[in-house]
Design an enzyme around this catalytic site. Structure first.
Site, PDB file in Angstrom:
ATOM      1  N   ARG A  34    -136.244  21.366 -19.952  1.00 52.11           N
ATOM      2  CA  ARG A  34    -137.166  22.396 -20.408  1.00 52.11           C
ATOM      3  C   ARG A  34    -137.647  23.212 -19.200  1.00 52.11           C
ATOM      4  O   ARG A  34    -137.799  22.668 -18.106  1.00 52.11           O
ATOM      5  CB  ARG A  34    -138.375  21.742 -21.080  1.00 52.11           C
ATOM      6  CG  ARG A  34    -139.303  22.748 -21.698  1.00 52.11           C
ATOM      7  CD  ARG A  34    -140.569  22.107 -22.251  1.00 52.11           C
ATOM      8  NE  ARG A  34    -141.417  23.153 -22.795  1.00 52.11           N
ATOM      9  CZ  ARG A  34    -142.729  23.079 -22.894  1.00 52.11           C
ATOM     10  NH1 ARG A  34    -143.362  21.995 -22.496  1.00 52.11           N
ATOM     11  NH2 ARG A  34    -143.420  24.077 -23.387  1.00 52.11           N
ATOM     12  N   HIS A  35    -137.911  24.497 -19.428  1.00 52.60           N
ATOM     13  CA  HIS A  35    -138.439  25.322 -18.341  1.00 52.60           C
ATOM     14  C   HIS A  35    -139.744  24.734 -17.791  1.00 52.60           C
ATOM     15  O   HIS A  35    -140.390  23.928 -18.442  1.00 52.60           O
ATOM     16  CB  HIS A  35    -138.681  26.755 -18.845  1.00 52.60           C
ATOM     17  CG  HIS A  35    -139.632  26.792 -20.013  1.00 52.60           C
ATOM     18  ND1 HIS A  35    -140.987  26.652 -19.861  1.00 52.60           N
ATOM     19  CD2 HIS A  35    -139.411  26.889 -21.337  1.00 52.60           C
ATOM     20  CE1 HIS A  35    -141.563  26.685 -21.049  1.00 52.60           C
ATOM     21  NE2 HIS A  35    -140.626  26.822 -21.967  1.00 52.60           N
TER      22      HIS A  35
END
Ligand SMILES: *[C@@H]1O[C@H](CO)[C@@H](O)[C@H](O)[C@H]1NC(C)=O
Ligand SMILES: *[C@@H]1O[C@H](CO)[C@@H](O)[C@H](O)[C@H]1NC(C)=O
Ligand SMILES: *[C@@H]1O[C@H](CO)[C@@H](O)[C@H](O)[C@H]1NC(C)=O
Length: 455
Positions: free
Chosen positions: A82-83
């Protein structure tokens, strides 16, 4: 562990990780808000892996666990990440403005230090142009990992925060490899592919969009909980602490909670807003997020998991290729495949794999029996969350280990070992490997409509 040293080092560095932040800022923060572990998808990675605060660059191989009695070496890492930390989206920024307006000029509302700080000293620094962008700290989170970039495949969702994350990740690669020339030039070439079919599959799956995302009844447990007794009591408690008025809109309650999370994750500041909530309050709000994610992105509806079929197949195709038998003269397998997406990317895939599925689904009415649930988004999908598949070359054949946020997690149905034989993993997921057809699952079920009737 045996095996070719560069690959091993790469994998160890990768596993220990991409994400371990060199967080000087966090270290200088003496008191972390007591509610910080309950921010759901807005939780910092540090809250999940606190030891990183002390030693961001330590390489801890103890999480890699092929069977002790068998000679194994890691040969490939597939990572779905995930970012990193991001600014609030416009929706939340507007709520923060409304909250700030509501309190302005309200001289009531308590005389404790934090209450006066909220009214007087605290400045609203959120602006709409921040909309969901990755913050500097978010780049730092992704800016770690190793040695030889050229043979790692990198794919990202098209969203700015993901592209920034995968760029930061590459800067980390250059920095680690000591290539100052690359890391000091502002206009170096990033070389990732943007692939929304793979990483934003949820937008393209019509059965999902119509059956869940645009379907009000699909999320009725969340709506019920929002107006249920736990949330009502929390609203009353909070209103009393903050203002005289007894009407405190539910969405502003959450905005106040998230100001604490944003000021911590973006500025490493212990915000006065954090004092508005005690741990029990935070658990109620965390549960609200968990309910939403459960019913919107996870086990609540089977189609959510199935919408990730393209990603599932991509990961297993990559693992198949990396684990194929080789002669010593053949090129070694691709050492790593890095995919950067969203919480909405990770949750369906984790669900499809059968992880974090508790016996009793969380609902609006069973909050009090759900304290020991495994489905806690604060632990599963904080910023920079990661799902890692580590493939080993072992005497008895390839083995596969799963890690979630760097912690070993066992495959459902194969709980006896951390790293079962890859062929046994494939047998467990046979029904998905042979099926899980995106077009059938996502188009076929749309009642009475062929795949091409929509303009
Ligand atoms: C590595 O992690 C394990 C637990 O996962 C811990 O017990 C051990 O002390 C760590 N080793 C180092 C060198 O940090
Ligand atoms: C990186 O990989 C390429 C191709 O495999 C190889 O030629 C090169 O020597 C490697 N560079 C480093 C620094 O390991
Ligand atoms: C909406 O969700 C409800 C509850 O999950 C389900 O029974 C219904 O079939 C869904 N409606 C559509 C149009 O998919």
């Amino acid at each position: 562990m045996s095996g070719s040293p560069p690959t091993n080092r790469l994998l160890l560095a990768a596993v220990c990780l991409l994400l371990s932040r060199c967080s000087c800022s966090s270290r200088s923060l003496p008191d972390i808000p007591h509610i910080a572990p309950f921010f759901g998808t807005k939780t910092r990675y540090e809250e999940v892996k606190p030891h990183l605060l002390l030693d961001a660059l330590s390489v801890n191989a103890s999480v890699l666990r092929p069977p002790a009695g068998e000679r194994c070496s890691p040969v490939h890492l597939s990572a779905v990440i995930r970012h990193g930390s991001r600014y609030p989206t416009v929706k939340n920024i507007r709520r923060i403005h409304r909250l700030s307006e509501m309190l302005r000029g309200d001289a009531s509302g308590g005389s404790a230090g934090w209450q006066r700080d909220i009214r007087g000293r605290w400045e609203n620094w959120f602006s709409e142009d921040m909309d969901g962008q990755l913050v500097t700290k978010g780049r730092e989170e992704l800016r770690q990992l190793a040695e030889n970039l050229t043979r790692i495949s990198l794919r990202s969702s098209s969203k700015h925060r993901c592209v920034s994350s995968v760029e930061a990740f590459q800067e980390g690669l250059w920095r680690r490899s000591g290539d100052r020339r690359l890391s000091s030039q502002p206009n170096v070439q990033y070389r990732h592919l943007v692939d929304d079919e793979l990483l934003r599959f949820f937008e393209n799956c019509r059965s999902y969009v119509e059956g869940v995302e645009r379907n009000r009844t699909a999320l009725q447990e969340v709506e019920k909980f929002k107006h249920g007794e736990e949330m009502e009591a929390l609203r009353r408690r909070t209103a009393k602490k903050l203002v005289c008025t007894s009407v405190f809109p539910a969405d502003l309650l959450e905005a106040a909670f998230f100001i604490c999370s944003y000021e911590l994750s973006i500025k490493s500041v212990h915000s006065p807003w954090c004092f508005l909530f005690d741990t029990d309050d935070a658990k109620v709000l965390e549960y609200k997020t968990d309910l939403k994610q459960y019913w919107k992105r996870s086990h609540g509806h089977v189609i959510s998991g199935l919408s990730s079929c393209p990603l599932f197949h991509h990961v297993f195709r990559t693992l198949d290729r990396a684990g194929r038998p080789r002669r010593s003269t053949d090129e070694p397998p691709e050492p790593a495949s890095i995919l950067v997406g969203h919480a909405e990317t990770l949750l369906p895939l984790l669900s499809l794999l059968g992880l974090y599925k508790d016996k009793t689904p969380p609902t609006a009415s069973n909050y009090h029996t759900q304290h020991a649930r495994s489905f806690r988004t604060s632990l599963i999908v904080p910023y920079a969350a990661n799902l890692l598949f580590v493939l080993y070359d072992c005497q008895r054949g390839p083995r596969l280990q799963l890690l979630v946020n760097e912690c070993p997690v066992r495959f459902p149905g194969l709980e006896a070992e951390d790293a079962p034989l890859y062929r046994d993993v494939r047998a467990t997921y046979r029904h998905l490997l042979d099926g899980c057809d995106f077009h059938r699952e996502c188009e076929g079920r749309a009642a009475g409509r062929g795949p091409n009737t929509e303009l």
